[in-house]
Design a protein around this motif. Structure first.
Motif, PDB file in Angstrom:
ATOM      1  N   ALA A 286       0.545  -9.084   0.147  1.00 31.34           N
ATOM      2  CA  ALA A 286      -0.367 -10.232   0.068  1.00 31.34           C
ATOM      3  C   ALA A 286      -0.062 -11.314   1.093  1.00 31.34           C
ATOM      4  N   SER A 287       1.204 -11.475   1.464  1.00 31.98           N
ATOM      5  CA  SER A 287       1.549 -12.576   2.360  1.00 31.98           C
ATOM      6  C   SER A 287       1.302 -12.247   3.829  1.00 31.98           C
ATOM      7  N   THR A 288       1.009 -10.999   4.155  1.00 26.64           N
ATOM      8  CA  THR A 288       0.800 -10.634   5.554  1.00 26.64           C
ATOM      9  C   THR A 288      -0.670 -10.544   5.949  1.00 26.64           C
ATOM     10  N   VAL A 289      -1.594 -10.744   4.995  1.00 27.83           N
ATOM     11  CA  VAL A 289      -3.024 -10.635   5.292  1.00 27.83           C
ATOM     12  C   VAL A 289      -3.757 -11.870   4.775  1.00 27.83           C
ATOM     13  N   ASP A 290      -5.019 -12.026   5.196  1.00 36.53           N
ATOM     14  CA  ASP A 290      -5.835 -13.112   4.665  1.00 36.53           C
ATOM     15  C   ASP A 290      -6.529 -12.654   3.382  1.00 36.53           C
ATOM     16  N   LEU A 291      -7.232 -13.560   2.734  1.00 41.31           N
ATOM     17  CA  LEU A 291      -7.835 -13.275   1.429  1.00 41.31           C
ATOM     18  C   LEU A 291      -8.854 -12.152   1.506  1.00 41.31           C
ATOM     19  N   LYS A 292      -9.636 -12.108   2.568  1.00 37.06           N
ATOM     20  CA  LYS A 292     -10.680 -11.087   2.712  1.00 37.06           C
ATOM     21  C   LYS A 292     -10.063  -9.686   2.773  1.00 37.06           C
ATOM     22  N   GLU A 293      -8.989  -9.535   3.542  1.00 39.13           N
ATOM     23  CA  GLU A 293      -8.310  -8.237   3.654  1.00 39.13           C
ATOM     24  C   GLU A 293      -7.611  -7.863   2.352  1.00 39.13           C
ATOM     25  N   LEU A 294      -7.090  -8.870   1.642  1.00 40.98           N
ATOM     26  CA  LEU A 294      -6.415  -8.606   0.372  1.00 40.98           C
ATOM     27  C   LEU A 294      -7.389  -8.064  -0.658  1.00 40.98           C
ATOM     28  N   VAL A 295      -8.590  -8.611  -0.703  1.00 41.39           N
ATOM     29  CA  VAL A 295      -9.614  -8.119  -1.627  1.00 41.39           C
ATOM     30  C   VAL A 295      -9.987  -6.682  -1.274  1.00 41.39           C
ATOM     31  N   ARG A 296     -10.018  -6.374   0.009  1.00 45.42           N
ATOM     32  CA  ARG A 296     -10.295  -4.990   0.426  1.00 45.42           C
ATOM     33  C   ARG A 296      -9.202  -4.032  -0.036  1.00 45.42           C
ATOM     34  N   LYS A 297      -7.969  -4.537  -0.185  1.00 53.52           N
ATOM     35  CA  LYS A 297      -6.868  -3.697  -0.679  1.00 53.52           C
ATOM     36  C   LYS A 297      -6.977  -3.463  -2.189  1.00 53.52           C
ATOM     37  N   PHE A 298      -7.579  -4.410  -2.901  1.00 50.39           N
ATOM     38  CA  PHE A 298      -7.694  -4.276  -4.357  1.00 50.39           C
ATOM     39  C   PHE A 298      -8.679  -3.183  -4.746  1.00 50.39           C
ATOM     40  N   ILE A 299      -9.726  -3.002  -3.977  1.00 49.32           N
ATOM     41  CA  ILE A 299     -10.797  -2.085  -4.365  1.00 49.32           C
ATOM     42  C   ILE A 299     -10.317  -0.638  -4.468  1.00 49.32           C
ATOM     43  N   PRO A 300      -9.593  -0.078  -3.484  1.00 44.40           N
ATOM     44  CA  PRO A 300      -9.112   1.303  -3.680  1.00 44.40           C
ATOM     45  C   PRO A 300      -7.781   1.383  -4.430  1.00 44.40           C
ATOM     46  N   ASN A 301      -7.253   0.248  -4.904  1.00 42.76           N
ATOM     47  CA  ASN A 301      -5.990   0.186  -5.639  1.00 42.76           C
ATOM     48  C   ASN A 301      -4.832   0.692  -4.780  1.00 42.76           C
ATOM     49  N   SER A 302      -4.816   0.331  -3.508  1.00 41.97           N
ATOM     50  CA  SER A 302      -3.764   0.799  -2.605  1.00 41.97           C
ATOM     51  C   SER A 302      -2.411   0.185  -2.944  1.00 41.97           C
ATOM     52  N   ILE A 303      -2.387  -1.050  -3.433  1.00 47.15           N
ATOM     53  CA  ILE A 303      -1.128  -1.689  -3.807  1.00 47.15           C
ATOM     54  C   ILE A 303      -0.532  -0.989  -5.025  1.00 47.15           C
ATOM     55  N   GLY A 304      -1.384  -0.615  -5.978  1.00 47.53           N
ATOM     56  CA  GLY A 304      -0.915   0.100  -7.170  1.00 47.53           C
ATOM     57  C   GLY A 304      -0.298   1.451  -6.845  1.00 47.53           C
ATOM     58  N   THR A 305      -0.917   2.176  -5.923  1.00 49.00           N
ATOM     59  CA  THR A 305      -0.362   3.486  -5.545  1.00 49.00           C
ATOM     60  C   THR A 305       0.944   3.328  -4.781  1.00 49.00           C
ATOM     61  N   GLN A 306       1.083   2.270  -3.979  1.00 50.20           N
ATOM     62  CA  GLN A 306       2.350   2.014  -3.292  1.00 50.20           C
ATOM     63  C   GLN A 306       3.467   1.742  -4.288  1.00 50.20           C
ATOM     64  N   ILE A 307       3.165   0.943  -5.305  1.00 51.54           N
ATOM     65  CA  ILE A 307       4.161   0.629  -6.333  1.00 51.54           C
ATOM     66  C   ILE A 307       4.551   1.908  -7.075  1.00 51.54           C
ATOM     67  N   GLU A 308       3.565   2.720  -7.404  1.00 48.02           N
ATOM     68  CA  GLU A 308       3.823   3.969  -8.133  1.00 48.02           C
ATOM     69  C   GLU A 308       4.736   4.890  -7.328  1.00 48.02           C
ATOM     70  N   GLN A 309       4.503   5.018  -6.035  1.00 49.25           N
ATOM     71  CA  GLN A 309       5.329   5.882  -5.194  1.00 49.25           C
ATOM     72  C   GLN A 309       6.729   5.310  -5.002  1.00 49.25           C
ATOM     73  N   ALA A 310       6.835   3.995  -4.856  1.00 51.02           N
ATOM     74  CA  ALA A 310       8.143   3.375  -4.633  1.00 51.02           C
ATOM     75  C   ALA A 310       9.033   3.447  -5.876  1.00 51.02           C
ATOM     76  N   CYS A 311       8.433   3.390  -7.057  1.00 48.86           N
ATOM     77  CA  CYS A 311       9.208   3.393  -8.304  1.00 48.86           C
ATOM     78  C   CYS A 311       9.437   4.793  -8.855  1.00 48.86           C
ATOM     79  N   GLN A 312       8.965   5.808  -8.194  1.00 51.30           N
ATOM     80  CA  GLN A 312       9.093   7.184  -8.674  1.00 51.30           C
ATOM     81  C   GLN A 312      10.557   7.581  -8.844  1.00 51.30           C
ATOM     82  N   CYS A 313      11.433   7.065  -7.972  1.00 51.48           N
ATOM     83  CA  CYS A 313      12.849   7.412  -8.053  1.00 51.48           C
ATOM     84  C   CYS A 313      13.543   6.720  -9.223  1.00 51.48           C
ATOM     85  N   ILE A 314      13.014   5.607  -9.702  1.00 52.68           N
ATOM     86  CA  ILE A 314      13.612   4.890 -10.830  1.00 52.68           C
ATOM     87  C   ILE A 314      13.137   5.504 -12.141  1.00 52.68           C
TER      88      ILE A 314
END
Length: 158
Positions: A74-102
């Motif tokens: 969120a801190s590296t993009v503007d609001l318009k780009e952040l909303v575009r990231k919410f629609i395909p749930n790309s942040i959620g999939t990143q979190i899911e992949q990063a926490c797979q080892c835990i």
């Protein structure tokens, strides 16, 4: 932005751990947002045990990864780009992949985003975003201001 209540309630089930996280971030264009994340644990492969509960230390590590990823995204993009990231749930999939080892996670979503503070209104930035609306077409301005003469039918007395 907010997930509907019935969607959240359909995700919550017994025998699994619910992990929630909230983080305050500032976008590059000055918006201060509070993002809420929601995740659930899932069974490992070949697991026979009915429950999929994560230990407290695992939950804390997952929450730490959630805050790191949400802040970085969120801190590296503007609001318009952040909303575009919410629609395909790309942040959620990143979190899911990063926490797979835990601990394996499923249904990882950014469930809510609140605007805490919007930047001051600046007319020059608005014009910059919407392009150059001051462009003039090839038609001279004098003909744009003047109208054409219209013949009106004379009103007859009834």
């Amino acid at each position: 932005m907010d997930m509907t209540t019935d969607k959240i309630r359909s995700l919550v089930k017994k025998w699994q751990t619910t992990i929630e996280c909230a983080v305050d971030v500032t976008t590059t264009d000055g918006y201060k947002l509070r993002m809420f994340c929601l995740a659930f644990t899932k069974k490992r492969q070949n697991q026979l045990k009915k429950t999929t509960y994560a230990q407290t230390a695992q939950i804390k590590m997952i929450r730490k990864k959630m805050t790191d990823i949400m802040t970085k995204e969120a801190s590296t993009v503007d609001l318009k780009e952040l909303v575009r990231k919410f629609i395909p749930n790309s942040i959620g999939t990143q979190i899911e992949q990063a926490c797979q080892c835990i601990y394996p996670l499923k249904d990882v979503f950014i469930r809510k985003v609140k605007t805490l503070k919007a930047p001051r209104f600046d007319i020059t930035k608005l014009m910059e975003v919407h392009g150059s609306s001051t462009e003039v077409s090839a038609v001279p301005t004098s003909s744009l201001d003047e109208g054409t003469k219209v013949d009106r039918p004379s009103e007859t007395a009834a």
